[in-house]
Design a protein around this motif. Sequence first.
Motif, short mmCIF file in Angstrom:
data_model
loop_
_atom_site.label_atom_id
_atom_site.label_comp_id
_atom_site.label_asym_id
_atom_site.label_seq_id
_atom_site.Cartn_x
_atom_site.Cartn_y
_atom_site.Cartn_z
N TYR A 253 12.48 7.08 -17.95
CA TYR A 253 12.89 6.54 -16.65
C TYR A 253 13.08 5.03 -16.66
N VAL B 240 8.24 9.98 -12.55
CA VAL B 240 8.26 11.29 -11.93
C VAL B 240 6.84 11.54 -11.44
N GLY C 207 11.53 12.43 -8.67
CA GLY C 207 11.78 11.21 -9.40
C GLY C 207 11.67 10.05 -8.42
N SER D 7 15.75 13.26 -13.70
CA SER D 7 14.87 13.91 -12.71
C SER D 7 15.29 15.35 -12.47
N VAL E 249 14.96 12.61 -5.49
CA VAL E 249 14.67 11.26 -5.97
C VAL E 249 14.45 10.41 -4.73
#
Length: 174
Positions: free
Chosen positions: A42, A61, A70, A98, A107
């Motif tokens: 990420y 996450v 996410g 994600s 997200v």
Amino acid sequence: MTTIRRFCCNDLLRFASVNLDHLTETFNMSFYMTYLARWPDYFHVAEGPGNRIMGYIMGKVEGQGESWHGHVTAVTVAPEYRRQQLAKKLMNLLEEISDKIDKAYFVDLFVRASNTPAIKMYEKLGYVIYRRVLRYYSGEEDGLDMRKALSRDVDKKSIIPLKRPITPDELEYD
């Protein structure tokens, strides 16, 4: 030509100029190192000619059950590289990770309520304002919790806006 790649430790010594924008949240080195160690998928950087850092995205996450999601902790692009769709590319990458790898429901991100250009950009990317968090930034400015449903959230339940603002102590943290 722009290359998007995973963020690495050496980048911590090279990305300060990207963080100079007054709307960009900055953190201490151990915070960045924690993200790099725990959620390397990420954390990405956009790099231009001469290995110049143009922008980056940092996220994670988190959550449980239908709150598995996410989270965009920071996304920023240096002023001289804006309006080239770099933030969009970085956001799309985090969303894809994600959705496809971590099978998240949505997200989310927080943005200053006064940051109209960012809010408009996120809305163009499909994000909606889920809720307002009163005095989220340094106990002074409100934040907006914006969300985008992913493929696992077929009914889009994760993005049904809350009807009232909340305070930071009402937020769920993992």
